[in-house]
Scaffold this motif. Structure first.
Motif, PDB file in Angstrom:
ATOM      1  N   SER A 192       0.862  -1.180   0.000  1.00 39.81           N
ATOM      2  CA  SER A 192       0.000   0.000   0.000  1.00 39.81           C
ATOM      3  C   SER A 192       0.894   1.224   0.000  1.00 39.81           C
ATOM      4  O   SER A 192       1.641   1.441   0.960  1.00 39.81           O
ATOM      5  CB  SER A 192      -0.896  -0.005   1.248  1.00 39.81           C
ATOM      6  N   PHE A 242     -13.941  -1.777  -2.427  1.00 41.31           N
ATOM      7  CA  PHE A 242     -12.857  -2.455  -1.721  1.00 41.31           C
ATOM      8  C   PHE A 242     -13.287  -2.843  -0.305  1.00 41.31           C
ATOM      9  O   PHE A 242     -12.892  -3.884   0.214  1.00 41.31           O
ATOM     10  CB  PHE A 242     -11.615  -1.575  -1.675  1.00 41.31           C
ATOM     11  N   SER A 283      -5.263  -3.913   1.864  1.00 43.87           N
ATOM     12  CA  SER A 283      -4.761  -2.664   1.291  1.00 43.87           C
ATOM     13  C   SER A 283      -3.574  -2.880   0.361  1.00 43.87           C
ATOM     14  O   SER A 283      -3.402  -2.150  -0.617  1.00 43.87           O
ATOM     15  CB  SER A 283      -4.379  -1.696   2.408  1.00 43.87           C
ATOM     16  N   ARG A 321      -4.698  -3.627  -3.336  1.00 40.36           N
ATOM     17  CA  ARG A 321      -5.598  -2.706  -4.029  1.00 40.36           C
ATOM     18  C   ARG A 321      -4.929  -2.012  -5.201  1.00 40.36           C
ATOM     19  O   ARG A 321      -5.578  -1.738  -6.210  1.00 40.36           O
ATOM     20  CB  ARG A 321      -6.138  -1.662  -3.040  1.00 40.36           C
TER      21      ARG A 321
END
Length: 321
Positions: free
Chosen positions: A42, A100, A107, A110
């Motif tokens: 992330s 999401f 995370s 994503r």
């Protein structure tokens, strides 16, 4: 008012220029792929900010090139179209946040969904832009339909509930995929496919990607008429759309941390859509210049952020007391 066909003839880049543009887009995506996709993670806030700045700067340099090559008016039209598409894309990202959350996507995975989602969005926007350009060149009266649709959309945005359009369980493509293909019920890293007992299966991550893609296609129904209200020139419409989409992956990770600053973004977008819808409806009687359109769009977005900041600080101050 300047006819659509006249502006289209003024800006008609040769084939090599289209090729160069796509080479630039491919290079930008390759840089993003090389640096942003090396590992599942992330992105940190300042890393995401830097990438957003990089893509905005790339769009700015392109606007300067248009200014140098074709003059101030096409450059203003490009910037206006870019701002409109960028603001609409930001609204899309809020829906992606909800998607999401709905699919409980970790995370660190994503960014991969967003990257490939943007690749798909680039393709579908190209198809929609080409179809819109063909329709307008043959039936210019369709701009009035686009205008009425945008005004209707603006009203619906104001009246609709915050998450009214986020219902993945009603997505027909997702429902068909679940019935037609075997899907594991857990995330296998950042993979879209997983082998289980020698059998190739889908992971939930590819279902998220499909949800993102289909949602973006639905949003394109609003964004394509909006950009054609700014200019009907295919090159300006297409390039402003592409530049607005390119940096969305990084922008998502910025917005995810700054949601309070965009409390009134939806209202601002509704006002912008209403303005450009009315502009299309009255174009036969009243010409609204490119400069005026740019000022209205920019000021509306700016005021929405300022108002959001003020309300957020007031709420925090009130909660302390």
């Amino acid at each position: 008012m300047e006819p659509t066909t006249q502006l289209m003839s003024e800006i008609s880049p040769p084939l090599w220029m289209w090729i160069v543009f796509h080479v630039i887009v491919f290079a930008l995506l390759s840089i993003d792929l090389g640096f942003g996709q090396r590992r599942a993670h992330s992105p940190k806030f300042w890393e995401a900010i830097a990438w957003v700045g990089f893509y905005v700067a790339a769009a700015g340099l392109f606007a300067l090139w248009i200014f140098n090559e074709y003059g101030p008016k096409p450059a203003i039209l490009f910037v206006t179209g870019y701002l409109v598409e960028y603001s609409l894309s930001v609204d899309n990202l809020f829906v992606f946040v909800l998607l999401f959350s709905y699919f409980a996507v970790p995370s660190e995975y994503r960014h991969r969904v967003l990257f490939w989602g943007i690749i798909g969005a680039l393709f579908f926007r190209g198809v929609f832009v080409a179809a819109g350009a063909i329709l307008i060149s043959r039936f210019e009266w369709i701009l009035y339909i686009f205008g009425a649709f945008l005004v209707y959309t603006a009203i619906q945005m104001v009246l609709a509930k915050e998450d009214a359009n986020v219902k993945p369980e009603n997505n027909l493509i997702l429902r068909w995929m679940r019935k037609r293909f075997p899907v594991i019920d857990y995330y296998d890293g950042a993979r879209f496919f997983s082998k289980q007992n020698g059998k190739r299966m889908l992971t939930p991550l590819i279902l998220v990607l499909i949800a993102v893609e289909t949602t973006d296609i639905l949003f394109a129904v609003d964004s394509i008429p909006a950009i054609f209200s700014i200019t009907s020139n295919p090159f300006l419409v297409y390039t402003s759309n592409i530049f607005a989409i390119l940096g969305l992956r990084s922008l998502f990770f910025v917005l995810d941390r700054l949601l309070p600053l965009f409390r009134y973004l939806k209202l601002a977008i509704a006002l912008i859509l209403a303005f450009i819808g009315v502009k299309m409806l009255v174009k036969h009687w009243l010409e609204i210049s490119a400069q005026t359109s740019l000022v209205v769009v920019a000021v509306t977005l700016f005021l929405s952020i300022i108002l959001s900041v003020i309300v957020d600080r007031f709420s925090k101050s009130k909660s302390k007391h």
